[in-house]
Design a protein around this motif. Structure first.
Motif, PDB file in Angstrom:
ATOM      1  N   PRO A  60       0.814  -1.228   0.000  1.00 37.83           N
ATOM      2  CA  PRO A  60       0.000   0.000   0.000  1.00 37.83           C
ATOM      3  C   PRO A  60       0.843   1.272   0.000  1.00 37.83           C
ATOM      4  N   GLU A  61       2.057   1.220   0.549  1.00 35.45           N
ATOM      5  CA  GLU A  61       2.920   2.396   0.459  1.00 35.45           C
ATOM      6  C   GLU A  61       3.262   2.694  -0.999  1.00 35.45           C
ATOM      7  N   ARG A  62       3.539   1.670  -1.760  1.00 33.19           N
ATOM      8  CA  ARG A  62       3.821   1.850  -3.195  1.00 33.19           C
ATOM      9  C   ARG A  62       2.580   2.365  -3.924  1.00 33.19           C
ATOM     10  N   ALA A  63       1.429   1.816  -3.588  1.00 35.27           N
ATOM     11  CA  ALA A  63       0.179   2.273  -4.204  1.00 35.27           C
ATOM     12  C   ALA A  63      -0.070   3.742  -3.882  1.00 35.27           C
ATOM     13  N   ALA A  64       0.236   4.146  -2.653  1.00 36.22           N
ATOM     14  CA  ALA A  64       0.060   5.555  -2.257  1.00 36.22           C
ATOM     15  C   ALA A  64       0.981   6.465  -3.060  1.00 36.22           C
ATOM     16  N   GLN A  65       2.211   6.032  -3.294  1.00 39.65           N
ATOM     17  CA  GLN A  65       3.139   6.811  -4.116  1.00 39.65           C
ATOM     18  C   GLN A  65       2.565   7.022  -5.515  1.00 39.65           C
ATOM     19  N   LEU A  66       2.043   5.956  -6.086  1.00 39.79           N
ATOM     20  CA  LEU A  66       1.495   6.048  -7.441  1.00 39.79           C
ATOM     21  C   LEU A  66       0.253   6.937  -7.463  1.00 39.79           C
ATOM     22  N   TRP A  67      -0.596   6.802  -6.450  1.00 39.01           N
ATOM     23  CA  TRP A  67      -1.803   7.640  -6.385  1.00 39.01           C
ATOM     24  C   TRP A  67      -1.417   9.112  -6.293  1.00 39.01           C
ATOM     25  N   LYS A  68      -0.466   9.434  -5.422  1.00 34.17           N
ATOM     26  CA  LYS A  68      -0.054  10.837  -5.239  1.00 34.17           C
ATOM     27  C   LYS A  68       0.604  11.390  -6.502  1.00 34.17           C
ATOM     28  N   ALA A  69       1.224  10.523  -7.288  1.00 31.17           N
ATOM     29  CA  ALA A  69       1.848  10.966  -8.537  1.00 31.17           C
ATOM     30  C   ALA A  69       0.845  11.053  -9.683  1.00 31.17           C
ATOM     31  N   GLY A  70      -0.425  10.725  -9.406  1.00 30.55           N
ATOM     32  CA  GLY A  70      -1.461  10.881 -10.417  1.00 30.55           C
ATOM     33  C   GLY A  70      -1.638   9.704 -11.353  1.00 30.55           C
ATOM     34  N   TYR A  71      -1.165   8.537 -10.964  1.00 26.06           N
ATOM     35  CA  TYR A  71      -1.278   7.376 -11.845  1.00 26.06           C
ATOM     36  C   TYR A  71      -2.714   6.860 -11.951  1.00 26.06           C
ATOM     37  N   ALA A  72      -3.523   7.063 -10.936  1.00 30.12           N
ATOM     38  CA  ALA A  72      -4.920   6.625 -10.959  1.00 30.12           C
ATOM     39  C   ALA A  72      -5.687   7.346  -9.862  1.00 30.12           C
ATOM     40  N   PRO A  73      -6.984   7.579 -10.057  1.00 30.89           N
ATOM     41  CA  PRO A  73      -7.771   8.301  -9.053  1.00 30.89           C
ATOM     42  C   PRO A  73      -8.247   7.446  -7.889  1.00 30.89           C
ATOM     43  N   TYR A  74      -8.279   6.122  -8.057  1.00 29.47           N
ATOM     44  CA  TYR A  74      -8.796   5.247  -7.008  1.00 29.47           C
ATOM     45  C   TYR A  74      -7.797   4.146  -6.668  1.00 29.47           C
ATOM     46  N   VAL A  75      -7.852   3.719  -5.395  1.00 30.69           N
ATOM     47  CA  VAL A  75      -7.056   2.580  -4.937  1.00 30.69           C
ATOM     48  C   VAL A  75      -8.011   1.563  -4.320  1.00 30.69           C
ATOM     49  N   VAL A  76      -7.836   0.289  -4.667  1.00 29.81           N
ATOM     50  CA  VAL A  76      -8.703  -0.778  -4.155  1.00 29.81           C
ATOM     51  C   VAL A  76      -7.877  -1.754  -3.314  1.00 29.81           C
ATOM     52  N   PRO A  77      -7.829  -1.557  -1.983  1.00 28.87           N
ATOM     53  CA  PRO A  77      -7.194  -2.545  -1.118  1.00 28.87           C
ATOM     54  C   PRO A  77      -8.146  -3.719  -0.913  1.00 28.87           C
ATOM     55  N   SER A  78      -7.645  -4.928  -1.084  1.00 35.04           N
ATOM     56  CA  SER A  78      -8.522  -6.096  -1.026  1.00 35.04           C
ATOM     57  C   SER A  78      -7.979  -7.132  -0.055  1.00 35.04           C
ATOM     58  N   GLY A  79      -8.858  -7.713   0.752  1.00 35.36           N
ATOM     59  CA  GLY A  79      -8.457  -8.828   1.582  1.00 35.36           C
ATOM     60  C   GLY A  79      -9.090  -8.855   2.959  1.00 35.36           C
ATOM     61  N   ARG A  80      -9.521 -10.034   3.353  1.00 34.50           N
ATOM     62  CA  ARG A  80      -9.974 -10.277   4.727  1.00 34.50           C
ATOM     63  C   ARG A  80      -8.788 -10.837   5.522  1.00 34.50           C
ATOM     64  N   TYR A  81      -8.530 -12.097   5.333  1.00 33.14           N
ATOM     65  CA  TYR A  81      -7.334 -12.756   5.859  1.00 33.14           C
ATOM     66  C   TYR A  81      -7.229 -14.108   5.184  1.00 33.14           C
ATOM     67  N   SER A  82      -6.105 -14.787   5.381  1.00 30.41           N
ATOM     68  CA  SER A  82      -5.856 -16.052   4.691  1.00 30.41           C
ATOM     69  C   SER A  82      -6.886 -17.102   5.065  1.00 30.41           C
ATOM     70  N   VAL A  83      -7.408 -17.783   4.066  1.00 36.02           N
ATOM     71  CA  VAL A  83      -8.397 -18.827   4.307  1.00 36.02           C
ATOM     72  C   VAL A  83      -7.784 -19.984   5.085  1.00 36.02           C
ATOM     73  N   THR A  84      -6.489 -20.189   4.974  1.00 36.36           N
ATOM     74  CA  THR A  84      -5.836 -21.302   5.669  1.00 36.36           C
ATOM     75  C   THR A  84      -5.556 -21.001   7.136  1.00 36.36           C
ATOM     76  N   ILE A  85      -5.503 -19.713   7.512  1.00 40.03           N
ATOM     77  CA  ILE A  85      -5.179 -19.331   8.883  1.00 40.03           C
ATOM     78  C   ILE A  85      -6.422 -18.882   9.645  1.00 40.03           C
ATOM     79  N   GLY A  86      -7.327 -18.188   8.970  1.00 38.06           N
ATOM     80  CA  GLY A  86      -8.594 -17.815   9.583  1.00 38.06           C
ATOM     81  C   GLY A  86      -8.584 -16.559  10.418  1.00 38.06           C
ATOM     82  N   LYS A  87      -7.502 -15.799  10.356  1.00 44.41           N
ATOM     83  CA  LYS A  87      -7.449 -14.520  11.052  1.00 44.41           C
ATOM     84  C   LYS A  87      -6.294 -13.709  10.470  1.00 44.41           C
ATOM     85  N   PHE A  88      -6.316 -12.398  10.727  1.00 42.75           N
ATOM     86  CA  PHE A  88      -5.205 -11.565  10.297  1.00 42.75           C
ATOM     87  C   PHE A  88      -4.049 -11.786  11.264  1.00 42.75           C
ATOM     88  N   THR A  89      -2.911 -12.177  10.734  1.00 39.91           N
ATOM     89  CA  THR A  89      -1.798 -12.619  11.583  1.00 39.91           C
ATOM     90  C   THR A  89      -0.878 -11.487  12.032  1.00 39.91           C
TER      91      THR A  89
END
Length: 228
Positions: A60-89
């Motif tokens: 997300p730090e890299r995505a923020a750099q690109l957003w601030k530089a005008g590469y795209a107007p929207y950012v889509v962070p995606s994810g709950r947590y790993s299906v194999t672990i069952g929680k954010f680790t």
């Protein structure tokens, strides 16, 4: 890099890069933090930046750099947590900077984006995906509900994860041109074959590309593979 064709071929196949690491930073682009993209390569101008789920803030730090530089107007962070672990680790790096008790990968990514200057109304959150194929599939569902149909998009992902991310997002966004902005960690295109851990990472990606590129795993393939 070792002068061995099989190593070079695997490296070039797995480690994709359309937007180099220095491009989109304050020093790499004259756009700086204006968000207007002056000086940005026009071929890289996109509609959205995707971040498949994980626990490293560098994405997300890299995505923020690109957003601030005008590469795209929207950012889509995606994810709950790993299906194999069952929680954010928990946060895997820079835990002193990002120290909150995050419930999901999306919540963590969103906090990193906000901390790095991305406007709240430009962050489109997807917090249900539990594996990479779902990152792509549920991001498509989210954008569809908002009436957003990107002609071009950027994927911020780990370098060794680039080919598999591209596969999933291509299947879910068949009419979108996709660009890879990789984030390198310990496993890179230069060193992956030198350690057992690096070999497991990259050859594991290679194996999953074969087993998961199927209509059973990716129902989107049925439509994509139709002829005529």
């Amino acid at each position: 890099m070792m002068d061995m064709r099989i190593i070079n071929d695997i490296t070039d196949f797995i480690f994709l890069e359309d937007i180099p690491a220095g491009q989109g930073t304050e020093n790499g682009d004259s756009a700086g933090e204006t968000g207007h993209g002056e000086g940005m390569p026009s071929a890289a101008k996109a509609d959205v930046i995707f971040i498949p789920g994980g626990s490293y803030p560098e994405l997300p730090e890299r995505a923020a750099q690109l957003w601030k530089a005008g590469y795209a107007p929207y950012v889509v962070p995606s994810g709950r947590y790993s299906v194999t672990i069952g929680k954010f680790t928990g946060v895997k790096s820079k835990a002193d900077t990002y120290r909150k008790d995050y419930a999901t990968e999306c919540e963590f990514y969103t906090d990193v984006l906000l901390a790095n200057g991305v406007a709240p109304d430009c962050i489109l959150q997807e917090d249900e995906a539990q594996f990479t194929a779902e990152n792509a599939r549920l991001s498509r569902k989210l954008l569809d509900t908002k009436g957003l149909h990107p002609k071009k998009a950027i994927i911020c992902c780990k370098g060794f994860h680039a080919r598999r991310c591209l596969m999933y997002y291509q299947l879910c966004f068949p009419d979108t041109e996709l660009l890879i902005a990789p984030v390198e960690g310990k496993v890179t295109r230069e060193n992956w074959y030198r350690t057992e851990a690096g070999q497991r990472r990259v050859l594991g990606e290679l194996a999953r590309l074969g087993t998961q590129f199927t209509p059973e795993y990716m129902p989107e393939m049925a439509e994509a593979m139709k002829l005529g």
